[in-house]
Design a protein around this motif. Structure first.
Motif, short mmCIF file in Angstrom:
data_model
loop_
_atom_site.label_atom_id
_atom_site.label_comp_id
_atom_site.label_asym_id
_atom_site.label_seq_id
_atom_site.Cartn_x
_atom_site.Cartn_y
_atom_site.Cartn_z
N PHE A 185 0.83 -1.21 0.00
CA PHE A 185 0.00 0.00 0.00
C PHE A 185 0.87 1.26 0.00
N HIS A 186 1.92 1.26 0.83
CA HIS A 186 2.81 2.42 0.90
C HIS A 186 3.50 2.65 -0.44
N ALA A 187 3.97 1.56 -1.05
CA ALA A 187 4.65 1.68 -2.35
C ALA A 187 3.68 2.17 -3.42
N SER A 188 2.45 1.67 -3.41
CA SER A 188 1.45 2.10 -4.39
C SER A 188 1.16 3.59 -4.29
N SER A 189 1.03 4.09 -3.07
CA SER A 189 0.74 5.51 -2.86
C SER A 189 1.88 6.38 -3.37
N ALA A 190 3.12 5.97 -3.08
CA ALA A 190 4.28 6.76 -3.50
C ALA A 190 4.41 6.77 -5.03
N LEU A 191 4.23 5.62 -5.66
CA LEU A 191 4.34 5.55 -7.12
C LEU A 191 3.23 6.34 -7.79
N ARG A 192 2.05 6.31 -7.20
CA ARG A 192 0.94 7.10 -7.74
C ARG A 192 1.26 8.58 -7.69
N ARG A 193 1.87 9.04 -6.57
CA ARG A 193 2.22 10.46 -6.45
C ARG A 193 3.26 10.86 -7.49
N LEU A 194 4.27 10.01 -7.68
CA LEU A 194 5.30 10.30 -8.67
C LEU A 194 4.74 10.29 -10.08
N ARG A 195 3.78 9.39 -10.32
CA ARG A 195 3.13 9.35 -11.63
C ARG A 195 2.28 10.60 -11.85
N ASN A 196 1.51 10.98 -10.86
CA ASN A 196 0.65 12.15 -10.99
C ASN A 196 1.44 13.45 -11.14
N SER A 197 2.67 13.46 -10.59
CA SER A 197 3.51 14.65 -10.72
C SER A 197 4.19 14.73 -12.07
N GLY A 198 4.10 13.68 -12.86
CA GLY A 198 4.70 13.67 -14.18
C GLY A 198 6.12 13.13 -14.23
N ILE A 199 6.69 12.80 -13.08
CA ILE A 199 8.05 12.27 -13.07
C ILE A 199 8.08 10.87 -13.67
N LEU A 200 7.04 10.08 -13.37
CA LEU A 200 6.96 8.72 -13.88
C LEU A 200 5.84 8.58 -14.90
N VAL A 201 5.98 7.59 -15.75
CA VAL A 201 4.94 7.22 -16.71
C VAL A 201 4.61 5.76 -16.47
N GLN A 202 3.31 5.45 -16.36
CA GLN A 202 2.90 4.08 -16.09
C GLN A 202 2.89 3.25 -17.37
N LYS A 203 3.39 1.99 -17.24
CA LYS A 203 3.36 1.03 -18.34
C LYS A 203 2.72 -0.26 -17.83
N GLY A 204 2.09 -0.99 -18.72
CA GLY A 204 1.47 -2.25 -18.34
C GLY A 204 0.20 -2.05 -17.53
N LYS A 205 -0.41 -3.17 -17.14
CA LYS A 205 -1.65 -3.13 -16.38
C LYS A 205 -1.65 -4.21 -15.30
N GLY A 206 -2.47 -3.98 -14.27
CA GLY A 206 -2.65 -4.98 -13.23
C GLY A 206 -1.35 -5.38 -12.58
N MET A 207 -1.13 -6.72 -12.42
CA MET A 207 0.06 -7.23 -11.77
C MET A 207 1.32 -6.95 -12.59
N ALA A 208 1.16 -6.63 -13.88
CA ALA A 208 2.32 -6.38 -14.73
C ALA A 208 2.65 -4.89 -14.83
N THR A 209 2.08 -4.07 -13.96
CA THR A 209 2.33 -2.64 -14.00
C THR A 209 3.78 -2.32 -13.61
N TYR A 210 4.38 -1.42 -14.37
CA TYR A 210 5.71 -0.90 -14.01
C TYR A 210 5.78 0.55 -14.46
N TYR A 211 6.87 1.24 -14.12
CA TYR A 211 6.98 2.67 -14.39
C TYR A 211 8.33 2.99 -15.02
N GLN A 212 8.30 3.94 -15.96
CA GLN A 212 9.51 4.48 -16.54
C GLN A 212 9.51 6.00 -16.37
N GLY A 213 10.63 6.62 -16.73
CA GLY A 213 10.75 8.05 -16.54
C GLY A 213 9.87 8.83 -17.50
#
Length: 625
Positions: free
Chosen positions: A474-502
């Motif tokens: 849960f903690h990791a999900s919240s942090a990654l969501r914040r970084l994604r929403n700030s535009g630093i990260l871009v989400q790739k994949g879906k569900g269990m295969a979700t990962y992030y790039q710059g």
């Protein structure tokens, strides 16, 4: 209180706590939810996985709860089931009939928010009943294990592991009829075992046994019906001669590959440098460790406040554990070598055979061995840490050395395991300067670590964030969501295969870093080993004096003494030695040959004497023949 105003029953309290776990985190190793409109195959696979997973004790399945499809991060709601009585009857009936053994789950019908749900408790099957599998599919396709929050089809190794409770023989126990005890067993490997065992326990009873008794006791041979002994896979891998390994197991080798830069890019004009190493594990493991340590850049620490002691940037115990882990736990059924790939900023250890422990249990006490007898031999020789502690030791030592914690990837789909070690200090001065570009985002220390990890690896997942920061899902999900929403990260994949790039800002920061001469390629391993040549003034005073005393026309014995002293202090190439001594390379080459012939020097790549990155080290007195 329940909906009728009565006190909650024990099962209602349990359901409420499980629902809270889901909403604060996600499905996990012992908790699964299904919409439950009918008893479909996915439900049966989950029950099979809960029944099989060793040491987990089973798990809970809830029918009538679903994850909201329009949410990136888990949000679960009670949707209810239409006919709970029929659903309960169908589930009990299929559990009794569809598996090779009857499964008897406990099932409770509960009401929540005016909707009916089924809470199902599945116990772990007895060892003698495993593997549990769907009769219609057979083995291995009909058996499942619970890995993280998913139900995974069992591999052949999984089935073998589950069968062990019934006394089923493992692959390492397979008899090799084409192998001869007299012709194919290495006396050197047996002697290596005896020496290492004596060092660990001088009174060990097996030291008094004959070679044949020892091999039989270690599971390296099996007694045949006629009373003779025949080698096993374990015997071949631990004690077989190189010729036998080449003939019977040509892929049971280690490939050490040097890749310039940070990415695996096939370039026909620039071939990767590869050294192939094979041999019985008792002698192969030390050779592989030595080859890696010789190739890594080294730092210096003060010893007694006076002398500098050369130390590897990555702790040598970590390298040892990584090599042992790859060779001890690999899947020897798979005809692939272990690959150790040296990039400019990291080492990757790739071995066939996924981890038999769930990913979220890596580093915890206890070990699940694919090759039980091989593991026992390596533990008895002190080549491996106390059972189950190797990964934890690596994590602690890397963090103590201010290096990033080891990163593990276990793939059941490709049946492979990858361990990655960054070879430069984590969050060093260049990382701090680079992170200052994101100061407007007010990054937390954990988020800063995640961005440095992304810079090194090119992608980050929820599992990787948890691993480097020691936080929950849960903690990791919240942090990654914040970084994604700030535009630093871009989400790739879906569900269990979700990962992030710059994202664009992240990628722009890397371009700026390169243009300022702060490229990460300069921070780790040099792609050119010859660029690490020490200067005379970098050496300790006593070595400087020894070299200075040689003069222009030194006698051969004086030059020999200088070379031996230098190669005792640091492993060096012919070019590096010529640079320090102020001599021609061919002159130094003649001196090195004389010392090699006398057994006073040894090669870092003994299998390839003309290796382009060949180096020389002084042979310690105790190691001379």
């Amino acid at each position: 209180m329940s909906e009728t105003g009565q006190a909650l029953t024990e099962q209602e309290q349990l359901f409420a706590s499980l629902l809270e776990r889901l909403r604060n985190g996600d499905e996990c190793h012992d908790l699964e939810v299904k919409r439950g409109s009918s008893i479909d195959i996915s439900i049966m696979e989950t029950i099979c996985a809960f029944s099989n997973e060793p040491g987990m004790g089973g798990g809970y399945l809830i029918l009538g709860v679903a994850r909201s499809d329009d949410q990136l991060f888990p949000d679960y709601e009670v949707v209810g089931v239409d006919d709970p009585d029929k659903l309960q009857s169908d589930l009990a009936s299929q559990c009794a009939d569809r598996f090779n053994v009857a499964i008897r789950p406990r099932i409770w019908r509960l009401a929540f928010g005016g909707k009916n749900v089924l809470l199902v408790s599945v116990s772990e099957a007895q060892s003698a009943e495993k593997p549990v599998y769907l009769k219609s599919r057979g083995l291995p396709r009909g058996a499942f294990r619970r890995i993280g929050s998913s139900d995974q089809t069992c591999t052949e190794d999984d089935v073998s592991l589950l069968f062990q409770g019934r006394g089923h023989k493992a692959y390492e126990d397979s008899i090799l009829e084409d192998m001869s005890l007299e012709l194919d067993i290495s006396a050197e490997a047996i002697q290596s075992y005896r020496q290492r065992r004596e060092h660990v326990n001088p009174t060990a009873p097996e030291l008094a046994w004959s070679d044949n008794e020892l091999l039989f006791a270690l599971g390296s041979t099996q007694r045949m019906k006629d009373g003779s002994f025949s080698p096993t896979i374990c015997g071949l891998l631990c004690f077989g001669k190189d010729t036998a390994l080449r003939r019977l197991a040509p892929m049971a080798r280690v490939d050490y590959i040097r890749v310039p830069g940070r990415t695996w890019i096939e370039n026909p004009d620039t071939r990767f440098e590869t050294v192939e190493m094979r041999g019985p594990l008792l002698t192969l493991i030390p050779r592989v460790i030595a080859a890696i340590l010789d190739d890594l850049p080294r730092g210096f620490s003060l010893e007694d406040g006076v002398f500098r002691k050369e130390v590897p940037l990555v702790p040598d115990v970590v390298i040892r554990e990584a090599v042992v882990n790859a060779l001890m736990h690999r899947n020897y059924r798979t005809k692939q070598p272990v690959q150790i790939i040296r990039y400019s900023n990291r080492l990757e250890f790739r071995n066939p055979g996924c981890s038999l422990k769930p990913d979220d249990q890596l580093g915890e006490a206890g070990s699940v061995n694919r090759n039980e007898k091989i593991a026992a031999i390596l533990h008895e020789c002190s080549l491996a840490e106390t059972k189950g502690s190797g990964i934890r030791v690596m994590q602690e030592l890397m963090e103590r050395a201010n290096l990033s914690s080891p990163y593990f990837e276990s793939s059941r789909e490709s049946d492979s395991f990858v361990l990655t070690l960054l070879t430069h200090h984590f969050m060093d001065a260049s990382d701090i300067r680079w992170l200052s570009r994101f100061k407007d985002h007010q990054l937390s220390p954990e988020e800063a670590k995640a961005l440095v990890f992304l810079k090194e690896f090119g992608a980050i997942s929820n599992a990787a964030y948890r691993d480097i920061n020691k936080v929950d899902t849960f903690h990791a999900s919240s942090a990654l969501r914040r970084l994604r929403n700030s535009g630093i990260l871009v989400q790739k994949g879906k569900g269990m295969a979700t990962y992030y790039q710059g994202g664009p800002e992240f990628m722009a920061s890397l371009n700026l870093q390169d243009s300022e001469g702060l490229s990460p390629n300069l921070e780790g391993l040099s792609p050119n080993l010859e660029g690490l040549s020490p200067n005379l003034e970098d050496l300790p005073p006593e070595l400087q004096a020894l070299v200075a005393d040689l003069g222009a026309r030194a006698k051969p014995e004086a030059s020999h003494r200088a070379i031996l002293a230098l190669c005792e202090y640091q492993v060096l190439s012919r070019k590096q030695l010529a640079h320090i001594l102020g001599r021609r390379e061919d002159t130094v080459g003649d001196l090195l040959k004389e010392l090699l012939d006398r057994g006073e020097l040894e090669l870092s790549f003994p299998e390839v004497p003309n290796h382009p990155q060949q180096k020389y080290r002084k042979v310690s007195k105790g190691a001379r023949p």
